[in-house]
Design a protein around this motif. Structure first.
Motif, PDB file in Angstrom:
ATOM      1  N   GLU A  79       0.810  -1.209   0.000  1.00  0.00           N
ATOM      2  CA  GLU A  79       0.000   0.000   0.000  1.00  0.00           C
ATOM      3  C   GLU A  79       0.850   1.268   0.000  1.00  0.00           C
ATOM      4  OE1 GLU A  79      -3.705   1.988   2.534  1.00  0.00           O
ATOM      5  OE2 GLU A  79      -2.984  -0.025   3.016  1.00  0.00           O
ATOM      6  N   GLN A  80       1.925   1.290   0.800  1.00  0.00           N
ATOM      7  CA  GLN A  80       2.749   2.496   0.879  1.00  0.00           C
ATOM      8  C   GLN A  80       3.502   2.759  -0.429  1.00  0.00           C
ATOM      9  OE1 GLN A  80       4.425   1.241   4.905  1.00  0.00           O
ATOM     10  NE2 GLN A  80       4.528   3.462   5.071  1.00  0.00           N
ATOM     11  N   SER A  81       3.974   1.682  -1.071  1.00  0.00           N
ATOM     12  CA  SER A  81       4.649   1.855  -2.358  1.00  0.00           C
ATOM     13  C   SER A  81       3.665   2.342  -3.412  1.00  0.00           C
ATOM     14  CB  SER A  81       5.290   0.538  -2.809  1.00  0.00           C
ATOM     15  OG  SER A  81       6.331   0.161  -1.927  1.00  0.00           O
ATOM     16  N   ALA A  82       2.470   1.762  -3.425  1.00  0.00           N
ATOM     17  CA  ALA A  82       1.446   2.197  -4.388  1.00  0.00           C
ATOM     18  C   ALA A  82       1.076   3.659  -4.159  1.00  0.00           C
ATOM     19  CB  ALA A  82       0.213   1.305  -4.274  1.00  0.00           C
ATOM     20  N   ASP A  83       1.033   4.065  -2.903  1.00  0.00           N
ATOM     21  CA  ASP A  83       0.717   5.466  -2.584  1.00  0.00           C
ATOM     22  C   ASP A  83       1.811   6.399  -3.109  1.00  0.00           C
ATOM     23  OD1 ASP A  83      -0.706   7.649  -1.081  1.00  0.00           O
ATOM     24  OD2 ASP A  83       1.201   7.650   0.014  1.00  0.00           O
ATOM     25  N   MET A  84       3.077   6.007  -2.945  1.00  0.00           N
ATOM     26  CA  MET A  84       4.170   6.815  -3.493  1.00  0.00           C
ATOM     27  C   MET A  84       4.065   6.897  -5.012  1.00  0.00           C
ATOM     28  SD  MET A  84       7.686   6.228  -1.338  1.00  0.00           S
ATOM     29  CE  MET A  84       7.538   4.480  -1.015  1.00  0.00           C
ATOM     30  N   ALA A  85       3.750   5.760  -5.642  1.00  0.00           N
ATOM     31  CA  ALA A  85       3.614   5.748  -7.097  1.00  0.00           C
ATOM     32  C   ALA A  85       2.489   6.678  -7.552  1.00  0.00           C
ATOM     33  CB  ALA A  85       3.359   4.322  -7.593  1.00  0.00           C
ATOM     34  N   LYS A  86       1.371   6.650  -6.857  1.00  0.00           N
ATOM     35  CA  LYS A  86       0.246   7.524  -7.212  1.00  0.00           C
ATOM     36  C   LYS A  86       0.634   8.991  -7.079  1.00  0.00           C
ATOM     37  CE  LYS A  86      -3.358   4.249  -5.810  1.00  0.00           C
ATOM     38  NZ  LYS A  86      -4.425   3.938  -4.819  1.00  0.00           N
ATOM     39  N   ARG A  87       1.386   9.319  -6.034  1.00  0.00           N
ATOM     40  CA  ARG A  87       1.801  10.706  -5.848  1.00  0.00           C
ATOM     41  C   ARG A  87       2.853  11.118  -6.887  1.00  0.00           C
ATOM     42  NH1 ARG A  87       4.169  11.141  -0.862  1.00  0.00           N
ATOM     43  NH2 ARG A  87       3.856   8.976  -0.285  1.00  0.00           N
ATOM     44  N   SER A  88       3.689  10.163  -7.331  1.00  0.00           N
ATOM     45  CA  SER A  88       4.639  10.470  -8.407  1.00  0.00           C
ATOM     46  C   SER A  88       3.905  10.759  -9.710  1.00  0.00           C
ATOM     47  CB  SER A  88       5.617   9.311  -8.604  1.00  0.00           C
ATOM     48  OG  SER A  88       6.528   9.227  -7.534  1.00  0.00           O
ATOM     49  N   VAL A  89       2.823  10.038  -9.968  1.00  0.00           N
ATOM     50  CA  VAL A  89       1.999  10.302 -11.154  1.00  0.00           C
ATOM     51  C   VAL A  89       1.445  11.723 -11.092  1.00  0.00           C
ATOM     52  CG1 VAL A  89      -0.125   9.667 -12.359  1.00  0.00           C
ATOM     53  CG2 VAL A  89       1.435   7.881 -11.562  1.00  0.00           C
ATOM     54  N   LEU A  90       0.930  12.110  -9.931  1.00  0.00           N
ATOM     55  CA  LEU A  90       0.405  13.467  -9.763  1.00  0.00           C
ATOM     56  C   LEU A  90       1.513  14.509  -9.878  1.00  0.00           C
ATOM     57  CD1 LEU A  90      -2.063  12.891  -6.781  1.00  0.00           C
ATOM     58  CD2 LEU A  90      -2.670  13.361  -9.161  1.00  0.00           C
ATOM     59  N   LEU A  91       2.676  14.206  -9.298  1.00  0.00           N
ATOM     60  CA  LEU A  91       3.819  15.128  -9.340  1.00  0.00           C
ATOM     61  C   LEU A  91       4.189  15.482 -10.775  1.00  0.00           C
ATOM     62  CD1 LEU A  91       6.172  16.515  -7.726  1.00  0.00           C
ATOM     63  CD2 LEU A  91       7.436  14.375  -8.007  1.00  0.00           C
ATOM     64  N   ASN A  92       4.063  14.504 -11.669  1.00  0.00           N
ATOM     65  CA  ASN A  92       4.405  14.709 -13.078  1.00  0.00           C
ATOM     66  C   ASN A  92       3.201  15.051 -13.948  1.00  0.00           C
ATOM     67  OD1 ASN A  92       7.395  13.936 -13.169  1.00  0.00           O
ATOM     68  ND2 ASN A  92       6.509  12.177 -12.094  1.00  0.00           N
ATOM     69  N   ASP A  93       2.040  15.212 -13.306  1.00  0.00           N
ATOM     70  CA  ASP A  93       0.800  15.566 -14.012  1.00  0.00           C
ATOM     71  C   ASP A  93       0.480  14.548 -15.118  1.00  0.00           C
ATOM     72  OD1 ASP A  93      -1.482  17.069 -14.408  1.00  0.00           O
ATOM     73  OD2 ASP A  93      -0.525  18.444 -15.822  1.00  0.00           O
ATOM     74  N   LEU A  94       0.589  13.260 -14.751  1.00  0.00           N
ATOM     75  CA  LEU A  94       0.382  12.185 -15.722  1.00  0.00           C
ATOM     76  C   LEU A  94      -0.851  11.335 -15.412  1.00  0.00           C
ATOM     77  CD1 LEU A  94       4.090  11.023 -16.149  1.00  0.00           C
ATOM     78  CD2 LEU A  94       2.686  12.188 -17.861  1.00  0.00           C
TER      79      LEU A  94
END
Length: 246
Positions: A79-94
């Motif tokens: 869950e924590q890794s998936a949460d980081m991945a989701k925030r990285s997607v948002l960080l890059n506006d993807l």
């Protein structure tokens, strides 16, 4: 887009389209194997891609930056890794191009349905041995050891979610090549392309990159070896190109 960083997290540059990724040094940071897999996978214009065990989303991010694929999905059980991945997607506006799902590889076909992806990629846990592990729920242990899923789970679910003729790309260890090919045959993913990765020209391979096609014909191409270092600490030109440094 600004995103919240949690304790222990940092933002790293990917050197592709100014993309960035959120990582936590106390959990599991991506390595060379993920970068090499992103360079080996042939994603075509319009392809729909699934990355199994995506971790913090490094492979979908790199493939979106390097290719003309239509959409990228990452499946991650932690869950924590998936949460980081989701925030990285948002960080890059993807968020229109990449979707991260918190779920189990063993249930991929239940989550997504059958025969819907053109491409499946996977950088799975390499180690079957569990001796010496004190905490089986420790993030690094899950990333490196077959605790939450094994090689057969990966290949079985890949076969289910791939479209007929769809392509599978995986990075793994040479010592498990016979097992990999056996399981690919079992689930009707025909090995089509193999490349050995050597740390130095005169050293044994320590990684393999393999491509298979769902329902493909019998014929596999063994490509020239990929050499990582030309001398101690100095990458070869091909590795620098894969990393986007030249």
């Amino acid at each position: 887009m600004k995103v919240e960083l949690k304790e222990g997290e940092r933002i790293d540059e990917l050197e592709r389209k100014d993309y960035k990724i959120i990582q936590d040094r106390n959990r599991f940071c991506f390595g060379m194997d993920a970068v090499l897999l992103s360079g080996f996978a042939e994603v075509r214009k319009g392809d729909k891609v699934l990355d199994l065990g995506t971790g913090t989303g490094i492979i979908p991010l790199l493939l979106e930056a390097k290719t003309e694929g239509n959409h990228f999905t990452g499946l991650e059980i932690q869950e924590q890794s998936a949460d980081m991945a989701k925030r990285s997607v948002l960080l890059n506006d993807l968020q229109d191009k990449i979707n991260i799902i918190n779920g189990d590889i063993k249930e991929a076909s239940d989550i997504f349905g059958g025969a819907i992806f053109d491409i499946v990629t996977c950088n799975p846990p390499y180690m079957t041995e569990h001796h010496g592990l004190k905490n089986f729920e420790e993030p690094k242990a899950i990333a490196r050891h077959e605790i939450k899923c094994n090689l057969e789970d990966v290949i079985r679910e890949t076969a289910k979610v791939l479209k007929p003729g769809g392509r599978f790309y995986m990075v793994h260890r040479p010592r498990r090549l016979v097992e990999i090919i056996h399981l690919m045959h079992k689930y009707k993913i025909e090995p089509k392309r193999l490349r050995m990765v050597h740390p130095f020209e005169d050293k044994d391979a320590n990684m393999i990159l393999i491509e298979g096609h769902r329902g493909g014909g019998v014929m596999m191409k063994v490509e020239p070896p990929l050499i990582v270092y030309q001398s101690q600490g100095v990458f070869t030109e091909e590795i620098l190109k894969i990393y986007g440094k030249i």
